[in-house]
Design a protein around this motif. Structure first.
Motif, PDB file in Angstrom:
ATOM      1  N   SER A 144      -2.509   9.963  -9.530  1.00 53.51           N
ATOM      2  CA  SER A 144      -2.063   9.464  -8.225  1.00 53.51           C
ATOM      3  C   SER A 144      -2.733   8.146  -7.857  1.00 53.51           C
ATOM      4  CB  SER A 144      -2.356  10.508  -7.137  1.00 53.51           C
ATOM      5  OG  SER A 144      -3.758  10.567  -6.857  1.00 53.51           O
ATOM      6  N   GLN A 145      -3.888   7.892  -8.456  1.00 54.11           N
ATOM      7  CA  GLN A 145      -4.631   6.693  -8.098  1.00 54.11           C
ATOM      8  C   GLN A 145      -4.310   5.490  -8.977  1.00 54.11           C
ATOM      9  OE1 GLN A 145      -6.791   6.288  -5.268  1.00 54.11           O
ATOM     10  NE2 GLN A 145      -5.333   7.958  -5.031  1.00 54.11           N
ATOM     11  N   ALA A 146      -3.549   5.681 -10.043  1.00 55.33           N
ATOM     12  CA  ALA A 146      -3.281   4.578 -10.970  1.00 55.33           C
ATOM     13  C   ALA A 146      -2.609   3.385 -10.277  1.00 55.33           C
ATOM     14  CB  ALA A 146      -2.456   5.074 -12.149  1.00 55.33           C
ATOM     15  N   PRO A 147      -1.518   3.573  -9.520  1.00 54.87           N
ATOM     16  CA  PRO A 147      -0.897   2.408  -8.869  1.00 54.87           C
ATOM     17  C   PRO A 147      -1.796   1.763  -7.819  1.00 54.87           C
ATOM     18  CG  PRO A 147       0.635   4.255  -8.973  1.00 54.87           C
ATOM     19  CD  PRO A 147      -0.716   4.785  -9.319  1.00 54.87           C
ATOM     20  N   LEU A 148      -2.504   2.581  -7.036  1.00 60.72           N
ATOM     21  CA  LEU A 148      -3.381   2.021  -6.011  1.00 60.72           C
ATOM     22  C   LEU A 148      -4.557   1.288  -6.645  1.00 60.72           C
ATOM     23  CD1 LEU A 148      -3.864   1.744  -2.994  1.00 60.72           C
ATOM     24  CD2 LEU A 148      -5.129   3.906  -3.034  1.00 60.72           C
ATOM     25  N   ALA A 149      -5.079   1.828  -7.733  1.00 63.68           N
ATOM     26  CA  ALA A 149      -6.164   1.136  -8.433  1.00 63.68           C
ATOM     27  C   ALA A 149      -5.697  -0.207  -8.980  1.00 63.68           C
ATOM     28  CB  ALA A 149      -6.696   2.020  -9.561  1.00 63.68           C
ATOM     29  N   ALA A 150      -4.483  -0.247  -9.516  1.00 56.08           N
ATOM     30  CA  ALA A 150      -3.943  -1.515 -10.004  1.00 56.08           C
ATOM     31  C   ALA A 150      -3.802  -2.519  -8.866  1.00 56.08           C
ATOM     32  CB  ALA A 150      -2.592  -1.276 -10.675  1.00 56.08           C
ATOM     33  N   MET A 151      -3.362  -2.035  -7.720  1.00 57.25           N
ATOM     34  CA  MET A 151      -3.251  -2.906  -6.551  1.00 57.25           C
ATOM     35  C   MET A 151      -4.618  -3.455  -6.146  1.00 57.25           C
ATOM     36  SD  MET A 151      -1.888  -1.911  -2.730  1.00 57.25           S
ATOM     37  CE  MET A 151      -2.169  -3.018  -1.339  1.00 57.25           C
ATOM     38  N   MET A 152      -5.660  -2.621  -6.207  1.00 55.27           N
ATOM     39  CA  MET A 152      -6.994  -3.067  -5.821  1.00 55.27           C
ATOM     40  C   MET A 152      -7.558  -4.082  -6.816  1.00 55.27           C
ATOM     41  SD  MET A 152      -8.777   0.368  -4.279  1.00 55.27           S
ATOM     42  CE  MET A 152      -8.211   1.082  -2.718  1.00 55.27           C
ATOM     43  N   VAL A 153      -7.230  -3.924  -8.103  1.00 57.67           N
ATOM     44  CA  VAL A 153      -7.661  -4.917  -9.094  1.00 57.67           C
ATOM     45  C   VAL A 153      -7.012  -6.261  -8.797  1.00 57.67           C
ATOM     46  CG1 VAL A 153      -7.568  -5.565 -11.528  1.00 57.67           C
ATOM     47  CG2 VAL A 153      -8.162  -3.218 -10.893  1.00 57.67           C
ATOM     48  N   PHE A 170       0.838  -1.202   0.000  1.00 55.16           N
ATOM     49  CA  PHE A 170       0.000   0.000   0.000  1.00 55.16           C
ATOM     50  C   PHE A 170       0.875   1.255   0.000  1.00 55.16           C
ATOM     51  CE2 PHE A 170      -2.438   3.339   2.120  1.00 55.16           C
ATOM     52  CZ  PHE A 170      -3.645   3.280   1.443  1.00 55.16           C
ATOM     53  N   ALA A 171       1.908   1.267   0.845  1.00 54.60           N
ATOM     54  CA  ALA A 171       2.799   2.426   0.909  1.00 54.60           C
ATOM     55  C   ALA A 171       3.495   2.644  -0.432  1.00 54.60           C
ATOM     56  CB  ALA A 171       3.825   2.229   2.022  1.00 54.60           C
ATOM     57  N   LEU A 172       3.937   1.556  -1.063  1.00 62.45           N
ATOM     58  CA  LEU A 172       4.594   1.680  -2.360  1.00 62.45           C
ATOM     59  C   LEU A 172       3.642   2.227  -3.417  1.00 62.45           C
ATOM     60  CD1 LEU A 172       7.152   1.122  -4.019  1.00 62.45           C
ATOM     61  CD2 LEU A 172       6.273  -1.178  -4.466  1.00 62.45           C
ATOM     62  N   ALA A 173       2.383   1.767  -3.405  1.00 64.76           N
ATOM     63  CA  ALA A 173       1.395   2.259  -4.367  1.00 64.76           C
ATOM     64  C   ALA A 173       1.116   3.749  -4.152  1.00 64.76           C
ATOM     65  CB  ALA A 173       0.104   1.450  -4.251  1.00 64.76           C
ATOM     66  N   VAL A 174       1.026   4.176  -2.897  1.00 61.22           N
ATOM     67  CA  VAL A 174       0.778   5.595  -2.606  1.00 61.22           C
ATOM     68  C   VAL A 174       1.960   6.450  -3.065  1.00 61.22           C
ATOM     69  CG1 VAL A 174       0.457   7.277  -0.758  1.00 61.22           C
ATOM     70  CG2 VAL A 174      -0.797   5.116  -0.712  1.00 61.22           C
ATOM     71  N   ARG A 175       3.180   5.985  -2.752  1.00 63.73           N
ATOM     72  CA  ARG A 175       4.359   6.758  -3.142  1.00 63.73           C
ATOM     73  C   ARG A 175       4.488   6.827  -4.675  1.00 63.73           C
ATOM     74  NH1 ARG A 175       8.596   8.881  -0.661  1.00 63.73           N
ATOM     75  NH2 ARG A 175       8.092   7.945   1.354  1.00 63.73           N
ATOM     76  N   ALA A 176       4.227   5.715  -5.347  1.00 69.16           N
ATOM     77  CA  ALA A 176       4.298   5.715  -6.811  1.00 69.16           C
ATOM     78  C   ALA A 176       3.243   6.645  -7.404  1.00 69.16           C
ATOM     79  CB  ALA A 176       4.102   4.290  -7.343  1.00 69.16           C
ATOM     80  N   GLY A 177       2.060   6.675  -6.794  1.00 68.98           N
ATOM     81  CA  GLY A 177       1.015   7.574  -7.264  1.00 68.98           C
ATOM     82  C   GLY A 177       1.395   9.028  -7.118  1.00 68.98           C
ATOM     83  N   LEU A 178       2.025   9.385  -6.010  1.00 69.56           N
ATOM     84  CA  LEU A 178       2.466  10.765  -5.820  1.00 69.56           C
ATOM     85  C   LEU A 178       3.545  11.138  -6.829  1.00 69.56           C
ATOM     86  CD1 LEU A 178       2.610  11.022  -1.916  1.00 69.56           C
ATOM     87  CD2 LEU A 178       0.879  11.960  -3.447  1.00 69.56           C
ATOM     88  N   TRP A 179       4.407  10.175  -7.153  1.00 71.71           N
ATOM     89  CA  TRP A 179       5.444  10.445  -8.161  1.00 71.71           C
ATOM     90  C   TRP A 179       4.806  10.713  -9.524  1.00 71.71           C
ATOM     91  CZ3 TRP A 179       6.894   7.589 -12.556  1.00 71.71           C
ATOM     92  CH2 TRP A 179       8.064   8.023 -13.178  1.00 71.71           C
ATOM     93  N   LEU A 180       3.796   9.914  -9.883  1.00 68.12           N
ATOM     94  CA  LEU A 180       3.110  10.135 -11.157  1.00 68.12           C
ATOM     95  C   LEU A 180       2.383  11.472 -11.176  1.00 68.12           C
ATOM     96  CD1 LEU A 180       1.562   6.604 -11.858  1.00 68.12           C
ATOM     97  CD2 LEU A 180       3.438   7.702 -13.097  1.00 68.12           C
ATOM     98  N   ALA A 181       1.850  11.874 -10.010  1.00 63.58           N
ATOM     99  CA  ALA A 181       1.070  13.113  -9.933  1.00 63.58           C
ATOM    100  C   ALA A 181       1.948  14.348  -9.798  1.00 63.58           C
ATOM    101  CB  ALA A 181       0.103  13.038  -8.751  1.00 63.58           C
ATOM    102  N   GLY A 182       3.245  14.157  -9.716  1.00 61.69           N
ATOM    103  CA  GLY A 182       4.133  15.319  -9.641  1.00 61.69           C
ATOM    104  C   GLY A 182       4.482  15.744  -8.242  1.00 61.69           C
ATOM    105  N   GLY A 183       4.313  14.857  -7.276  1.00 63.35           N
ATOM    106  CA  GLY A 183       4.725  15.173  -5.908  1.00 63.35           C
ATOM    107  C   GLY A 183       3.567  15.318  -4.956  1.00 63.35           C
TER     108      GLY A 183
END
Length: 449
Positions: free
Chosen positions: A424-433, A302-315
């Motif tokens: 920001s939600q792309a990695p977390l959404a993938a995790m939920m799928v 979960f932490a990795l998905a959140v951090r990756a989402g913030l990186w995609l969203a520009g911080g």
């Protein structure tokens, strides 16, 4: 509670386990369920922000007329019922399926009441068995003499939650009436003492049962005269502290491992033939280690998905994003709770009625039920098994769909930019799928005893 896990005792079946092996074409159902969640993710990328916010906007109903005195009556009634159940555990029948204490704790409270709390809203505050006695103690002793250190946060509640799940999954005899009576009594007494000594801070940071029930209660459709889509309270609520966010993730991780540790796959990892399993006392260490690893993997993922989402969203601020998005896993936890325990409730709920009819096994007929037999006939026909499976799969899929919607609504609230929120939600959404696939696989996998 932790000591009880390590103590030796005759092995008994876990309250939720069963030997049902599905022979339905579950691969088709699983693929369809995953596709529904994936389609929800894709649809959210196209929906305007106002439409997503509108999903979680509650409607105001006629406000209810709550009464503090009435609630205190129900709190005292709950305490009296709990005391009677503990006495039943010590003095009643030794059979866990005939004694009211294990049936009420594991079927009425853990299965039914938790489900109702998550579906309807806060019921626990009306039947909290500590509020009445603590209120009397406060009048006699005055304000709490001690202050719970703020630096502890929710650490006490987290520790107690893990001990509870460890007892549920690893203890050789979690349904033994006398054993359970001692544990329930000790937990009530220790919590009562902590509530008197530390006051409300212990209620919200240390008393794990209350923290768990309030977390699920925030999923309820009704609160303070308003009604809305499941999760609306979380979408509009404040960002939880870090400890509570971690507690919510552990609710999901522990529930998932509850299902995983029953599968033939897990038995193979431990090196046991599930058809020749010697009992829980042989795998206490492996079960507790598996519980710890499952929770660590979930929190890290979960932490990795959140951090990756913030990186995609520009911080963005990782700690705040982690705390803000953690409540979005609660619909998944509730959906899997409903699915996982459905078959157990269908069987053990019948035993509850039988035990209420004759609570001390003396031949009484208090409910006028006469000679009643528990049936498991609904496991014997394809039509009924298909209905059970579809209900379970539907609960899991709906929970994941709501989680995806809720996470997106929270991201919009926090970032205030539809494009950044979607990224920001792309990695977390993938995790939920992927978690949908995992949860449905758990339901369909052969299970041991």
């Amino acid at each position: 509670m932790a000591l009880a896990v390590c103590a030796g005792a005759p092995a008994r079946a876990h309250v939720s386990e069963g030997g049902l092996v599905l022979l339905l074409p579950t691969d088709i159902y699983i693929a369809a369920g995953v596709a529904v969640v994936a389609a929800t993710v894709a649809l959210l990328a196209l929906l305007p922000a106002r439409a997503v916010a509108a999903l979680f906007r509650p409607r105001r109903l006629r406000p209810g007329r709550g009464s503090r005195a009435r609630r205190m009556v129900t709190n005292w009634a709950a305490f009296a019922v709990l005391a009677a159940l503990v006495w039943s555990g010590l003095a009643g029948p030794r059979d866990p399926l005939a004694n009211l204490l294990p049936l009420v704790v594991w079927t009425v409270w853990w299965i039914m009441l938790v489900a109702l709390q998550g579906l309807a809203g806060d019921l626990w505050s009306r039947i909290d068995p500590w509020r009445g006695p603590v209120a009397v103690a406060r009048r006699l002793s005055g304000p709490p003499p001690l202050r719970l250190p703020a630096r502890l946060g929710h650490a006490p509640a987290i520790a107690i939650l893990l001990c509870f799940v460890g007892f549920l999954l690893a203890d050789p005899a979690p349904t033994d009436p006398a054993r359970l009576a001692v544990i329930v009594a000790l937990y009530w007494l220790s919590s009562f003492a902590a509530l008197v000594l530390f006051g409300a801070r212990w209620r919200y940071r240390g008393e794990a049962v209350g923290v768990l029930m309030r977390s699920y209660g925030r999923l309820g459709v009704m609160r303070h005269g308003r009604v809305g889509l499941t999760g609306w309270q979380l979408a509009a609520g404040r960002v939880p502290p870090a400890g509570l966010a971690l507690f919510m993730l552990l609710m999901l991780g522990s529930g998932s491992f509850d299902g995983l540790n029953e599968t033939f796959w897990w038995f193979a990892r431990m090196g046991w033939n599930p058809l020749e399993f010697p009992g829980r006392s042989a795998v206490i260490g492996q079960t507790l280690a598996g519980l710890a690893v499952a929770n660590l993997v979930l929190v890290a993922g979960f932490a990795l998905a959140v951090r990756a989402g913030l990186w995609l969203a520009g911080g963005g601020r990782f700690r705040r994003a982690f705390r803000a998005l953690a409540p979005s896993v609660l619909p998944i936890a509730l959906g899997y709770h409903l699915a996982h325990y459905l078959t157990s409730f269908l069987v053990d709920g019948q035993y509850v009625l039988v035990a209420l009819n004759d609570p001390l096994a003396t031949g009484a007929d208090l409910l006028g039920m006469g000679e009643t037999y528990v049936t498991t006939g609904f496991f014997n026909t394809p039509a009924s098994v298909r209905m059970i499976w579809l209900s379970q799969a539907g609960a899991v899929v709906l929970g994941h769909v709501l989680a995806v919607l809720l996470a997106h609504a929270i991201a919009l609230r926090e970032l205030r930019d539809p494009r950044r929120a979607a990224l920001s939600q792309a990695p977390l959404a993938a995790m939920m799928v992927l978690y949908t696939l995992f949860s449905l696989w758990l339901l369909a996998s052969p299970r041991g005893i």
